[in-house]
Write an enzyme that holds these catalytic residues in place. Structure first.
Site, PDB file in Angstrom:
ATOM      1  N   ARG A   1      95.387  30.628  67.168  1.00 29.68           N
ATOM      2  CA  ARG A   1      94.606  30.697  67.918  1.00 29.68           C
ATOM      3  C   ARG A   1      93.574  29.846  68.905  1.00 29.68           C
ATOM      4  NH1 ARG A   1      93.214  36.215  65.880  1.00 29.68           N
ATOM      5  NH2 ARG A   1      95.404  36.568  64.973  1.00 29.68           N
TER       6      ARG A   1
ATOM      7  N   LYS B   1      94.640  28.753  63.003  1.00 33.05           N
ATOM      8  CA  LYS B   1      93.221  28.327  63.292  1.00 33.05           C
ATOM      9  C   LYS B   1      93.086  27.132  63.099  1.00 33.05           C
ATOM     10  CE  LYS B   1      91.257  33.322  62.712  1.00 33.05           C
ATOM     11  NZ  LYS B   1      89.876  34.085  61.831  1.00 33.05           N
TER      12      LYS B   1
ATOM     13  N   CYS C   1      80.838  40.791  61.807  1.00 23.73           N
ATOM     14  CA  CYS C   1      81.757  41.030  62.644  1.00 23.73           C
ATOM     15  C   CYS C   1      81.407  42.617  63.603  1.00 23.73           C
ATOM     16  CB  CYS C   1      83.218  41.596  62.184  1.00 23.73           C
ATOM     17  SG  CYS C   1      83.124  42.022  60.645  1.00 23.73           S
TER      18      CYS C   1
ATOM     19  N   CYS D   1      84.946  44.666  56.600  1.00 26.27           N
ATOM     20  CA  CYS D   1      86.274  44.682  55.238  1.00 26.27           C
ATOM     21  C   CYS D   1      86.143  43.334  54.561  1.00 26.27           C
ATOM     22  CB  CYS D   1      87.147  44.891  56.238  1.00 26.27           C
ATOM     23  SG  CYS D   1      88.185  43.854  57.553  1.00 26.27           S
TER      24      CYS D   1
ATOM     25  N   CYS E   1      86.421  38.020  59.488  1.00 26.08           N
ATOM     26  CA  CYS E   1      85.873  37.335  60.933  1.00 26.08           C
ATOM     27  C   CYS E   1      84.703  36.851  61.056  1.00 26.08           C
ATOM     28  CB  CYS E   1      86.160  39.098  61.430  1.00 26.08           C
ATOM     29  SG  CYS E   1      87.614  39.373  61.771  1.00 26.08           S
TER      30      CYS E   1
END
Length: 573
Positions: free
Chosen positions: A150, A219, A438, A483, A487
């Site tokens: 990413r 990442k 997030c 969740c 993030c």
């Protein structure tokens, strides 16, 4: 070459592996799906492939029930993520993103925790035009999502020393060099135009990724001590800049981090990357490429929730992965060099850097660039972009640096900051300035509870406790996700919340202020009343009993309120 002494997990490949295998290097039937006129959505298989192109199909969950009653399909829309290595964009690029958000999106921009732009609300019929206009500005969305590397993160330190500039250039090169080689992106969206930095190829081949790409996302982040604002230990691969006598000599290499987990499944857990050695700057790409191929060859392609590189490292063993890396490199990493992190937050307001340039770090709550009734943030930044001759830097904490402002332009930028009331956040509590959330509802399909829309309201109430106890200016990192996917890097919050159900969260305590220790669950499935009750007990104790310069995460462990998580493998203990 695959090492016969190391093995990937057995089991039938997951359905996503089949989708990738049949996709003809990420093409699938996307060309046909995006032209299909009867639905604003696309098939699940194509949606999986869309991630590689930087987008997810979502629907507005606020409207879901009403549309079901009306026998209408969900309010489908696309989230589009723009790859900005190191979080740097020009004023011209900012204006393009601002304009596209109004023309094709929901009128707002989201600054993500990976230093990228994110737009929501784009309809299928507008996706190609949006991507083409992004491309014309010399940005792109390729590999912003999907089972590939990413956006590479990099410390956007507002001091902007020559050292930081050098580190940024290395991180940008790394981000570009690790792009997929397939021409699918260019064919589908750009009518065969090439993305800047993507090499031409004679035939379809993915020399590093292979036809199945990686088992899961990957990442990379580059940190410049003493700031760990990019949370380098949360990365699959982290580089820690080492400076000797004012010169960048190379990077310590850390592997095996990641924040995601699944509720109720102890085989999943967040993990911190571990330092395995040191490399020179010119060796960064070689190290990254070989680590990615190890994950390609040995990652779990059967169970996706166990497919991240952290699980590969823990399963194979850190020493074995390091040995395999050095075998593939054909040379050995040097011993890791000393470094020290002080914090993982941003530093706000004006700072003077090198060459007479100034930098203003703006506080952006939740990373949301929008015009509100009493705060014209989006308009103010647009007006600044029109006169700005430096650049904008998106931070890993969802804030924004108006960077490289010349002395001649500083007064004009200051005047616009004042005119539109743009704030460095110093009049807010340190708790609010240190918070991350997030997107969550209404657009994220994985969200179990609110995050971005709710956290500011919760902080309003926590601030009453903070103020009563003289902690207004005490930095305490607070993270909230809707969740367990992580993030907003919830497991690195000194106070962390993970959505469990509407209005209910698991509450975590005890992460390190500098991002070097994970938190641990303190309460399960609690609502606002119990959250405030818990913090109403603990924060006064912290105010009275803390040692000099002791951070909240360290205090709750020393005071016996929570046990320390010494490794991701005991996160659930």
């Amino acid at each position: 070459m695959v090492n016969p002494t190391l093995k990937a997990p057995g089991g039938a490949p997951s359905d996503v592996e089949g989708i990738k295998e049949r996709s003809n290097y990420l093409r699938g039937t996307l060309a046909e799906s995006m032209l299909e006129p009867l639905s604003a959505g696309i098939s699940d298989d194509d949606n999986r492939l869309m991630k590689f192109h930087g987008s997810y199909l979502q629907d507005d969950r606020d409207l879901r029930n009403e549309r079901q009653k009306q026998k209408l399909e969900p309010a489908y829309q696309f989230m589009l993520r723009v790859r900005t290595p190191g979080g740097v964009s020009t004023p011209e690029q900012w204006l393009v993103m601002d304009d596209l958000a109004d023309k094709y999106g929901n009128g707002t921009l989201k600054l993500t925790t990976r230093q990228a732009f994110q737009m929501h609300g784009i309809l299928k019929w507008n996706m190609k035009q949006t991507i083409q206009e992004i491309h014309a500005s010399m940005l792109d969305t390729i590999a912003a999502c999907g089972d590939v590397n990413r956006n590479v993160m990099c410390n956007p330190n507002p001091d902007q020393s020559e050292l930081h500039s050098e580190v940024f250039e290395w991180s940008k090169k790394l981000s570009d060099d690790l792009l997929p080689r397939t021409r699918a992106y260019h064919e589908l969206w750009l009518d065969e135009e090439m993305v800047a930095g993507t090499p031409q190829v004679e035939e379809e081949i993915e020399p590093m990724y292979g036809p199945l790409y990686l088992p899961r996302k990957f990442k990379i982040g580059v940190a410049v001590p003493p700031s760990n604002d990019i949370d380098v230990f949360s990365q699959d691969l982290g580089y820690i800049a080492i400076v000797e006598e004012g010169k960048l000599v190379g990077f310590n290499v850390a592997i095996g981090g990641g924040m995601g987990m699944s509720h109720g499944d102890k085989a999943t857990y967040p993990q911190l990357a571990k330092v395995i050695g040191f490399c020179k700057p010119e060796q960064m790409y070689d190290v990254a490429e070989k680590i990615i191929t190890i994950q390609r060859d040995y990652g779990n392609r059967s169970v996706r929730k166990n497919a991240r590189f952290k699980y590969t490292v823990d399963r194979l063993g850190l020493d074995n992965v390091k040995a395999e890396l050095e075998n593939r490199l054909g040379w050995s990493l040097e011993e890791a060099k000393p470094y020290h992190f002080d914090h993982n937050g941003d530093r706000y307001g004006w700072v003077k850097g090198v060459k007479g340039k100034w930098h203003f770090t703006l506080f952006v709550e939740g990373g949301r660039i929008a015009d509100f009734d009493d705060y014209q943030l989006k308009t103010g930044l647009r007006e600044i972009a029109k006169i700005h001759t430096g650049d904008f830097r998106l931070t890993a904490n969802q804030n924004l640096v108006i960077a490289n402002v010349s002395s001649q332009k500083k007064k004009k930028v200051e005047a616009l900051i004042e005119q539109y009331g743009l704030t460095d956040g110093k009049h807010y509590s340190a708790l609010r300035r240190s918070a991350l959330a997030c997107v969550s509802l209404p657009t994220c399909g994985l969200a179990m509870a609110e995050a971005e829309r709710y956290l500011p309201k919760l902080i309003d109430k926590i601030e009453l406790i903070v103020d009563e106890n003289g902690l207004t200016n005490k930095e305490i990192t607070i993270r909230m996700t809707g969740c367990p996917n992580g993030c907003a890097r919830h497991a690195l919050g000194e106070i962390g919340f993970i959505g469990k159900a509407p209005g209910k969260y698991n509450m975590y305590l005890g992460a390190a202020h500098d991002g070097s220790r994970l938190s641990k669950m303190y309460r399960e499935n609690i609502g606002e009343e119990e959250i405030l009750s818990v913090l109403g007990d603990i924060l006064p104790r912290y105010a009275k009993e803390r040692e000099q310069d002791e951070h909240f995460g360290d205090f709750v462990i020393r005071a016996g309120i929570i046990n320390a998580t010494t490794d991701g493998t005991n996160f659930h203990d």
